[in-house]
Scaffold this motif. Structure first.
Motif, PDB file in Angstrom:
ATOM      1  N   TYR A   1      48.943  41.855  38.300  1.00 50.76           N
ATOM      2  CA  TYR A   1      50.271  42.251  36.778  1.00 50.76           C
ATOM      3  C   TYR A   1      50.794  43.046  37.660  1.00 50.76           C
ATOM      4  CZ  TYR A   1      47.370  38.402  35.007  1.00 50.76           C
ATOM      5  OH  TYR A   1      46.332  37.319  35.047  1.00 50.76           O
TER       6      TYR A   1
ATOM      7  N   ARG B   1      45.342  40.055  41.976  1.00 51.10           N
ATOM      8  CA  ARG B   1      44.310  39.852  41.612  1.00 51.10           C
ATOM      9  C   ARG B   1      43.376  39.147  42.191  1.00 51.10           C
ATOM     10  NH1 ARG B   1      45.396  33.461  40.837  1.00 51.10           N
ATOM     11  NH2 ARG B   1      43.483  32.613  39.707  1.00 51.10           N
TER      12      ARG B   1
ATOM     13  N   GLU C   1      50.093  30.916  42.955  1.00 46.03           N
ATOM     14  CA  GLU C   1      49.109  31.073  41.721  1.00 46.03           C
ATOM     15  C   GLU C   1      49.359  33.029  41.272  1.00 46.03           C
ATOM     16  OE1 GLU C   1      45.999  30.315  40.927  1.00 46.03           O
ATOM     17  OE2 GLU C   1      45.671  28.987  43.116  1.00 46.03           O
TER      18      GLU C   1
ATOM     19  N   ARG D   1      45.024  52.985  35.685  1.00 45.13           N
ATOM     20  CA  ARG D   1      46.107  53.309  34.426  1.00 45.13           C
ATOM     21  C   ARG D   1      45.441  53.862  33.456  1.00 45.13           C
ATOM     22  NH1 ARG D   1      44.292  46.761  31.723  1.00 45.13           N
ATOM     23  NH2 ARG D   1      45.806  47.209  30.781  1.00 45.13           N
TER      24      ARG D   1
ATOM     25  N   ASN E   1      30.719  35.980  34.567  1.00 43.92           N
ATOM     26  CA  ASN E   1      31.101  36.933  33.636  1.00 43.92           C
ATOM     27  C   ASN E   1      32.590  37.082  34.087  1.00 43.92           C
ATOM     28  OD1 ASN E   1      31.217  36.809  36.499  1.00 43.92           O
ATOM     29  ND2 ASN E   1      29.986  39.045  36.232  1.00 43.92           N
ATOM     30  N   MET E   2      33.245  35.527  34.445  1.00 43.56           N
ATOM     31  CA  MET E   2      34.636  35.726  34.779  1.00 43.56           C
ATOM     32  C   MET E   2      35.544  33.799  34.392  1.00 43.56           C
ATOM     33  SD  MET E   2      34.440  34.852  39.135  1.00 43.56           S
ATOM     34  CE  MET E   2      34.487  36.722  40.403  1.00 43.56           C
TER      35      MET E   2
ATOM     36  N   HIS F   1      39.874  43.392  31.265  1.00 43.37           N
ATOM     37  CA  HIS F   1      39.870  42.920  32.954  1.00 43.37           C
ATOM     38  C   HIS F   1      41.726  42.780  34.011  1.00 43.37           C
ATOM     39  CE1 HIS F   1      35.921  42.232  32.063  1.00 43.37           C
ATOM     40  NE2 HIS F   1      35.852  41.609  32.914  1.00 43.37           N
ATOM     41  N   ALA F   2      42.080  43.798  33.002  1.00 50.79           N
ATOM     42  CA  ALA F   2      43.216  43.634  33.389  1.00 50.79           C
ATOM     43  C   ALA F   2      44.611  42.363  33.844  1.00 50.79           C
ATOM     44  CB  ALA F   2      43.067  44.530  34.621  1.00 50.79           C
ATOM     45  N   LEU F   3      44.762  41.693  32.155  1.00 50.12           N
ATOM     46  CA  LEU F   3      45.330  40.959  32.557  1.00 50.12           C
ATOM     47  C   LEU F   3      46.100  41.146  30.911  1.00 50.12           C
ATOM     48  CD1 LEU F   3      43.104  37.455  31.975  1.00 50.12           C
ATOM     49  CD2 LEU F   3      43.895  38.460  34.158  1.00 50.12           C
TER      50      LEU F   3
ATOM     51  N   ALA G   1      49.515  32.150  33.905  1.00 43.94           N
ATOM     52  CA  ALA G   1      49.807  30.902  34.106  1.00 43.94           C
ATOM     53  C   ALA G   1      48.392  30.937  35.215  1.00 43.94           C
ATOM     54  CB  ALA G   1      50.631  29.721  35.140  1.00 43.94           C
ATOM     55  N   LEU G   2      47.673  31.366  34.304  1.00 44.52           N
ATOM     56  CA  LEU G   2      45.510  31.793  35.400  1.00 44.52           C
ATOM     57  C   LEU G   2      44.748  30.236  34.784  1.00 44.52           C
ATOM     58  CD1 LEU G   2      44.490  34.897  34.240  1.00 44.52           C
ATOM     59  CD2 LEU G   2      44.607  34.274  36.415  1.00 44.52           C
TER      60      LEU G   2
ATOM     61  N   HIS H   1      33.344  45.212  32.734  1.00 47.60           N
ATOM     62  CA  HIS H   1      32.598  44.386  34.292  1.00 47.60           C
ATOM     63  C   HIS H   1      31.184  43.708  33.444  1.00 47.60           C
ATOM     64  CE1 HIS H   1      36.714  44.763  34.791  1.00 47.60           C
ATOM     65  NE2 HIS H   1      36.614  43.850  35.602  1.00 47.60           N
TER      66      HIS H   1
ATOM     67  N   TRP I   1      54.434  44.564  30.434  1.00 46.45           N
ATOM     68  CA  TRP I   1      53.161  44.233  31.988  1.00 46.45           C
ATOM     69  C   TRP I   1      53.896  42.462  31.587  1.00 46.45           C
ATOM     70  CZ3 TRP I   1      48.483  45.939  32.907  1.00 46.45           C
ATOM     71  CH2 TRP I   1      47.243  45.481  33.953  1.00 46.45           C
TER      72      TRP I   1
ATOM     73  N   ASN J   1      38.350  30.496  34.679  1.00 46.66           N
ATOM     74  CA  ASN J   1      37.509  31.685  35.081  1.00 46.66           C
ATOM     75  C   ASN J   1      39.168  32.537  36.336  1.00 46.66           C
ATOM     76  OD1 ASN J   1      37.592  32.453  37.727  1.00 46.66           O
ATOM     77  ND2 ASN J   1      35.347  30.639  38.413  1.00 46.66           N
ATOM     78  N   ILE J   2      38.995  33.081  35.634  1.00 45.52           N
ATOM     79  CA  ILE J   2      40.563  34.361  35.882  1.00 45.52           C
ATOM     80  C   ILE J   2      40.724  34.340  37.296  1.00 45.52           C
ATOM     81  CG2 ILE J   2      40.186  34.982  33.543  1.00 45.52           C
ATOM     82  CD1 ILE J   2      39.644  37.939  34.387  1.00 45.52           C
ATOM     83  N   TYR J   3      39.202  34.772  37.599  1.00 47.75           N
ATOM     84  CA  TYR J   3      39.725  34.744  39.732  1.00 47.75           C
ATOM     85  C   TYR J   3      39.868  33.509  40.479  1.00 47.75           C
ATOM     86  CZ  TYR J   3      38.363  39.400  38.101  1.00 47.75           C
ATOM     87  OH  TYR J   3      38.102  40.398  37.335  1.00 47.75           O
ATOM     88  N   ALA J   4      40.010  31.767  39.290  1.00 44.89           N
ATOM     89  CA  ALA J   4      39.898  30.795  40.256  1.00 44.89           C
ATOM     90  C   ALA J   4      41.103  30.486  40.782  1.00 44.89           C
ATOM     91  CB  ALA J   4      38.973  30.273  39.878  1.00 44.89           C
ATOM     92  N   PRO J   5      41.340  29.674  41.939  1.00 44.04           N
ATOM     93  CA  PRO J   5      42.569  29.097  41.939  1.00 44.04           C
ATOM     94  C   PRO J   5      42.956  28.117  40.332  1.00 44.04           C
ATOM     95  CG  PRO J   5      41.093  28.257  43.442  1.00 44.04           C
ATOM     96  CD  PRO J   5      40.651  28.944  42.609  1.00 44.04           C
ATOM     97  N   VAL J   6      44.331  27.113  40.547  1.00 41.96           N
ATOM     98  CA  VAL J   6      44.510  26.661  39.757  1.00 41.96           C
ATOM     99  C   VAL J   6      44.472  25.277  40.889  1.00 41.96           C
ATOM    100  CG1 VAL J   6      45.714  28.157  38.006  1.00 41.96           C
ATOM    101  CG2 VAL J   6      47.281  27.414  39.797  1.00 41.96           C
TER     102      VAL J   6
ATOM    103  N   TYR K   1      54.004  35.853  40.730  1.00 42.43           N
ATOM    104  CA  TYR K   1      52.961  34.891  41.471  1.00 42.43           C
ATOM    105  C   TYR K   1      53.138  35.176  43.018  1.00 42.43           C
ATOM    106  CZ  TYR K   1      52.514  33.794  36.621  1.00 42.43           C
ATOM    107  OH  TYR K   1      52.441  33.349  35.661  1.00 42.43           O
TER     108      TYR K   1
END
Lengths: 388, 388
Positions: free
Chosen positions: B345, B358, B341, B319, A308-309, A179-181, A218-219, B179, B333, A223-228, B337
């Motif tokens: 990357y 993201r 948020e 990639r 799936n997030m 997921h490209a993190l 800082a995720l 995914h 990598w 939920n890798i796509y949700a706002p913090v 920000y």
């Protein structure tokens, strides 16, 4: 004498129209986290807390629209559950949680015998990947005893479930990479130096895992796509919508459940309520896959679902875990639908159903309440989720 | 005599305060799609169309807040660009697009000579993975001629860019699998039967690819987590918010750009406007990686960016493509920000910068306007995106 556990029992709100569908669901979150605080107040309960921490709004996708639901804070010491014997708090573990929960259920059914013959299901997320199969096994085993209340267990459903330490960790970092993190280099290092079969990690492996976490930044990993959560951003009056999960919800719930009038109304012991508490843990097997296999053999329904997030207990982890069970495929991978959208995907294995929930993080019903309700309704009916 | 191409030129709206940052950006979308219809009206332009198809709302994250921007509908026959010689429409291809675009630019600079010495950048998405590097190469080559307008090209940035047929297709299906849109079985079949190096696909391979598409279901592949357009759901009055991309936007733009008063105001030829047209194509190399290598050698800045929710030209594809260039890593990598948020990357290679965005689909600024602006601002400044 086991400690009393705090339950919240919600009567099926459409009982009149769907009389045949009377189920009970026991929901856990953990380890150390409150099923009431998360499950009921942020996920699948009928109310959520507005941003003022004082008022509520409706969740029209609450699971008690299709079943009677019990939320149970377990073990003692978690959420509103407590013990008057403080030594109980250092004896908590998987076995004790299963035993105490079983005792709670039997006592509850003895107190409300009108529910004794109803179909019974258990669901839970995260560390409930341990709790739910273990409680199901306990029930199946105790049901064989004579002179014992029989609990009419029909199935279990576990979401983003932690079920195998090694596979869980490998799945997390593979998810990060795909997921490209994470970088290719860190992923290669992790796979070269980390032995996920033994989970006996070298210091080089640890360094790579740490690097993987640093690279992700800082995720909100759940939920890798949700706002913090950013409480400094002003809100104009109390707000809340079930269609748009607020990442600060746990703060609002925390405020709400610490209101004296709320604790009084709930008949809880007056307490400083916390969503999660770290608690000593006596036993936690490295894998519950054998337990899951045992439940499959018993013939009751087993569902594993995965938002799936979620990067914490990822869909990759769920797939890896299920693959190790080597079950024959009955219904091949297909999309399922909810509200004209792809709700996720489903594969039917012999004895196990795997579903994903599209666009959901670790707490599936928080992020995708409509899809979660569609899915759990299918689970309760013993059907695969809708194919269109 | 090349056909006239339709440009939209937007003057940098903060010119007074940021005088030193005068850039021009040429944006393409394609193949066969209008840069004006997508790029300007749905992505990075100052206005978007409300759900009534008649009124506009502001995009506060428009790229002309940091640069002068030209949107160019190319080649002739696309969007508002046209030719009076109908045979032109069957001669379109990569080479012709680069040549005509170059001619346009030279003519434009001759008409507006005050811009001749400004720094010049080219960006584009999707099939512009062909257009942008090819135009950049043309410019770099023509700049060497005597008595020729020199275009002061400083860099290119391509987003979710199609740059290699084989890698592109493999990356798409690997993205589907990782995914959780495709089954393990289908993924295994694709890798067993499809030769992505030659792109010479057997019928068995085709069957597996088709199966992969079927398994993914009725998704918007350009953003696998976004809702699909459902125009039957009622809207209460004209609506639109830059923070919440409307999946039906292309319908609103279509209505808007076909209004007589809009076409009159834009000085276009009266036409039935379409966002995309299928057009005969004479040449399209299977890979533009050699072209990209050539541009890297020239020393101008090369950025490849990728919205990580796009399944059409996925981050996996980007990639894989970059990996084949075997460039040394200068900056490892790390997250970048935007608005507190993780915006995505970034990896800095020697001669190339790779960034992900993201939460963005194929049309990056549509879904993540703030993050896209942060990223492109860094690109224009010749810096990596912010590390905090």
């Amino acid at each position: 004498m086991p400690p009393p556990l705090f339950p919240l029992y919600l009567v099926h709100s459409k009982l009149a129209t769907t009389k045949r569908l009377i189920k009970r669901i026991l929901r856990f979150t953990g380890p150390g986290c409150s099923s009431f605080g998360y499950g009921a107040m942020e996920e699948l309960g009928p109310f959520r807390v507005k941003s003022d921490g004082k008022t509520l709004y409706r969740n029209v996708y609450a699971w008690n629209t299709v079943a009677n639901v019990i939320f149970l804070d377990s073990p003692a010491g978690i959420g509103f559950s407590y013990s008057n014997t403080s030594s109980d708090y250092i004896k908590n573990g998987d076995k004790r949680t299963a035993e105490d929960s079983y005792t709670f259920l039997v006592n509850w059914l003895d107190r409300f015998p009108q529910y004794k013959n109803r179909d019974f299901f258990i669901t839970g997320e995260s560390y409930a990947g341990h709790y739910v199969p273990q409680l199901a096994c306990t029930i199946l085993s105790k049901n064989k005893n004579k002179n014992q209340t029989v609990i009419n267990i029909k199935g279990i459903a576990i979401g983003n479930a932690w079920i195998d330490d090694g596979i869980g960790q490998m799945g997390t970092y593979d998810y990060f990479w795909t997921h490209a993190l994470n970088s290719d280099e860190t992923n290669a290092g992790i796979h070269k130096y980390c032995n996920f079969t033994t989970s006996n990690f070298s210091s080089t492996c640890h360094d790579y895992l740490t690097q993987g976490n640093i690279e992700a930044g800082a995720l909100d990993v759940s939920n890798i796509y949700a706002p913090v959560c950013n409480l400094s951003s002003p809100k104009s009056g109390p707000s809340g919508s079930v269609h748009d999960f607020d990442p600060c919800s746990n703060h609002y719930v925390d405020t709400y459940l610490n209101l004296v009038e709320v604790q009084t109304a709930l008949h809880t012991k007056a307490t400083k309520w916390e969503a999660c508490r770290s608690t000593p843990w006596t036993d936690s097997p490295t894998t519950v896959l054998p337990t899951i296999n045992q439940i499959i053999s018993s013939g009751i329904s087993v569902w594993i679902y995965s938002g799936n997030m979620d990067g914490l207990v990822s869909v990759t982890t769920s797939r890896y875990s299920i693959n190790t069970l080597n079950l024959p495929v009955n219904t091949t991978w297909r999309p399922w639908y909810s509200g004209n959208e792809v709700g996720g995907y489903v594969v039917g294995y012999k004895g196990l159903t795997f579903t994903t929930v599209r666009g959901a993080g670790h707490m599936v019903p928080s992020y995708q309440p409509e899809r979660a309700l569609t899915m759990i309704s299918s689970f309760l009916k013993g059907e695969l989720p809708p194919s269109e």
